[in-house]
Design a protein around this motif. Structure first.
Motif, PDB file in Angstrom:
ATOM      1  N   ILE A  74       3.579 -27.502  23.116  1.00 18.51           N
ATOM      2  CA  ILE A  74       3.806 -26.888  24.432  1.00 18.51           C
ATOM      3  C   ILE A  74       2.867 -26.402  25.229  1.00 18.51           C
ATOM      4  N   GLN A  75       1.852 -25.639  24.306  1.00 19.50           N
ATOM      5  CA  GLN A  75       0.645 -25.158  25.189  1.00 19.50           C
ATOM      6  C   GLN A  75      -0.251 -26.323  25.794  1.00 19.50           C
ATOM      7  N   SER A  76      -0.328 -27.474  24.919  1.00 13.57           N
ATOM      8  CA  SER A  76      -0.928 -28.490  25.402  1.00 13.57           C
ATOM      9  C   SER A  76      -0.719 -29.037  26.600  1.00 13.57           C
ATOM     10  N   ASN A  84       4.780 -16.241  26.271  1.00 19.66           N
ATOM     11  CA  ASN A  84       5.778 -15.359  26.408  1.00 19.66           C
ATOM     12  C   ASN A  84       6.674 -15.660  27.533  1.00 19.66           C
ATOM     13  N   SER A  85       6.124 -16.354  28.593  1.00 17.88           N
ATOM     14  CA  SER A  85       7.034 -16.388  29.997  1.00 17.88           C
ATOM     15  C   SER A  85       7.920 -17.553  29.663  1.00 17.88           C
ATOM     16  N   MET A  86       7.855 -18.513  28.483  1.00 16.69           N
ATOM     17  CA  MET A  86       8.737 -19.451  28.437  1.00 16.69           C
ATOM     18  C   MET A  86       9.677 -19.161  27.247  1.00 16.69           C
ATOM     19  N   ILE A 133       3.473 -16.456  19.074  1.00 16.64           N
ATOM     20  CA  ILE A 133       3.926 -16.732  20.683  1.00 16.64           C
ATOM     21  C   ILE A 133       2.742 -15.874  21.672  1.00 16.64           C
ATOM     22  N   ASN A 134       2.317 -14.775  21.231  1.00 12.72           N
ATOM     23  CA  ASN A 134       1.451 -14.066  22.021  1.00 12.72           C
ATOM     24  C   ASN A 134       0.363 -14.966  22.093  1.00 12.72           C
ATOM     25  N   ASN A 146       5.569 -25.646  33.622  1.00 12.63           N
ATOM     26  CA  ASN A 146       6.435 -24.985  32.768  1.00 12.63           C
ATOM     27  C   ASN A 146       7.580 -25.536  32.690  1.00 12.63           C
ATOM     28  N   ARG A 147       7.504 -26.705  31.712  1.00 12.35           N
ATOM     29  CA  ARG A 147       8.983 -27.457  31.961  1.00 12.35           C
ATOM     30  C   ARG A 147       9.857 -27.220  30.724  1.00 12.35           C
ATOM     31  N   PHE A 148       9.411 -26.244  29.778  1.00 11.38           N
ATOM     32  CA  PHE A 148      10.097 -25.859  28.773  1.00 11.38           C
ATOM     33  C   PHE A 148      10.801 -24.369  28.711  1.00 11.38           C
ATOM     34  N   ARG A 149      11.805 -24.246  27.985  1.00 12.68           N
ATOM     35  CA  ARG A 149      12.223 -23.098  27.790  1.00 12.68           C
ATOM     36  C   ARG A 149      12.576 -22.866  26.203  1.00 12.68           C
TER      37      ARG A 149
END
Length: 423
Positions: free
Chosen positions: A269-271, A303-305, A297-298, A279-282
């Motif tokens: 997801i980061q890549s 964090n925002s996702m 995650i940090n 930001n397409r994912f939750r």
């Protein structure tokens, strides 16, 4: 109708995965000629409570045995009203008192923290056998104290006994994360071998776990694989709709220990975010999550996702499964984990959402996920691209899925019971 004494520590209002298997067996067994009489704990120490599960238990006769609670000492040491499953795994920079409590829990209490239930359960169990005209004894563990109770009652009464293993005994992956001393391992191993030898029949939730138990005592000629499953009534007439403004929602329901850190998913997801600035994912984690996973995650700045939700009643958890685009399962990359098939997998399948499994290619859960068209990521894979998730399609073949219904599994269990008493 024949009667079976069902010995299980976990029973409503206990929540979590430990209660589901036995509760659903007891719900459907009467359809196949067996009336369950339940022996459980009075005021037990449960990691979660779920009052909604009491509905399925309304028509079932239940006896409650008092227990001395050594497990409660862990609560005192950790200063927590509830002990999340992840606290059984070590943490970075944790308080020394928690480390001591965990060492005591794993080394001084054998076979588990529920052994204080044994005296009261045996005493009450003997009374039940006399008053209820029981035909068979059935115990489900963990906690494996339930099997010790069943063995004692079987020896005293001469009744046949079926032992059900939802997890291994001495081979649980928690013991890889927190190794035990030699004396404790020897003592626990001795108890395990006695139970495996004495039980008339053995049911196990996966082929991998059956192989592990068979490595200690040959059980193949008296064992059956009895998978977990889903209850169709939990999904009937349940409305849902997907939200989150077009984002792809990936959810995990249940506990995540330190060894179940989905680093590959976070990396992917980061890549994707770095490549497309979108930001397409939750990510949604429902249940207890080990602090090491939150730290990861940090580190990945996700964090925002990410959304963390505390334990939910079973019905609400089902709703989240159906509202998610994809559901995550992580099988620990540890020795002996091949047999892990999380009970929620079958509810994941029934929900109709896509399934993502992170684990080894040879794990039993991967076989099922692959068979239904899910997406399996090897723990050692390095080139996983999150875009591939959008193309997965979980196959909801009804005829295949029905074999995992709780009703079907209960019918199989009734046949095992009948064969056991007739042998």
């Amino acid at each position: 109708m024949k009667k079976v004494l069902v010995i299980s520590y976990y029973w409503p209002p206990s929540g979590g995965p430990g209660v589901q298997r036995v509760l659903k067996f007891c719900k459907y067994l009467p359809e196949f000629g067996w009336e369950p009489i339940v022996l459980t704990v009075k005021n037990g120490e449960f990691p979660y409570r779920d009052e909604s599960l009491l509905v399925d238990a309304e028509s079932i006769k239940v006896y409650y045995a008092k227990a001395i609670a050594p497990y409660g000492l862990f609560k005192v040491f950790s200063r927590s009203e509830r002990i999340p499953t992840h606290l059984l795994s070590p943490q970075e920079n944790e308080r020394i008192i928690n480390r001591i409590a965990r060492w005591v829990r794993y080394n001084m209490v054998v076979p588990d923290g529920r052994i204080g239930w044994y005296p009261g359960a045996v005493k009450l169990g003997l009374h039940i056998l006399e008053s209820e005209n029981i035909d068979l004894i059935f115990s489900s563990g963990p906690p494996h104290t339930a099997h010790l109770i069943a063995r004692k009652l079987s020896e005293n009464s001469g009744l046949k006994w079926t032992a059900d293993f939802r997890d291994p005994w001495t081979d649980r992956f928690y013991y890889v994360e927190s190794p035990r001393c030699r004396l404790t391992k020897w003592l626990d191993g001795t108890l395990e071998k006695k139970i495996l030898s004495k039980a008339d029949r053995i049911t196990v939730v996966s082929p991998g776990f059956c192989d592990q138990l068979n490595n200690h005592v040959p059980i193949k000629d008296k064992s059956d694989i009895l998978f977990n499953g889903f209850d169709e009534e939990d999904f009937r007439d349940r409305s849902f709709h997907r939200r989150d403004n077009g984002k792809i929602v990936i959810s995990h329901i249940g506990s995540l220990s330190k060894s179940q850190n989905p680093i590959l998913l976070f990396q992917a997801i980061q890549s994707y975010y770095k490549k497309f600035s979108e930001n397409r994912f939750r990510l949604r984690f429902i249940g207890s999550v080990h602090p090491a996973i939150k730290d990861t995650i940090n580190e990945f700045k996700l964090n925002s996702m990410v959304e963390f939700i505390n334990y939910l009643p079973h019905a609400e958890a089902i709703k989240h499964m159906m509202e998610s685009d994809a559901l995550l399962i992580v099988v620990p990359d540890l020795p002996g984990s091949e047999g892990i098939i999380p009970g929620k997998l079958y509810e994941y399948l029934r929900s109709g959402s896509h399934i993502i499994l992170i684990g080894n290619d040879n794990c039993n859960a991967a076989d099922i996920v692959t068979n239904f068209g899910g997406f399996c990521i090897n723990q050692n894979q390095t080139d996983f691209k999150i875009e591939r998730i959008t193309s997965i399609r979980t196959n909801q073949n009804t005829s295949q899925l029905n074999q995992y219904s709780r009703r079907s599994q209960s019918e199989r269990l009734s046949e095992i019971f009948s064969n056991c008493v007739d042998e």
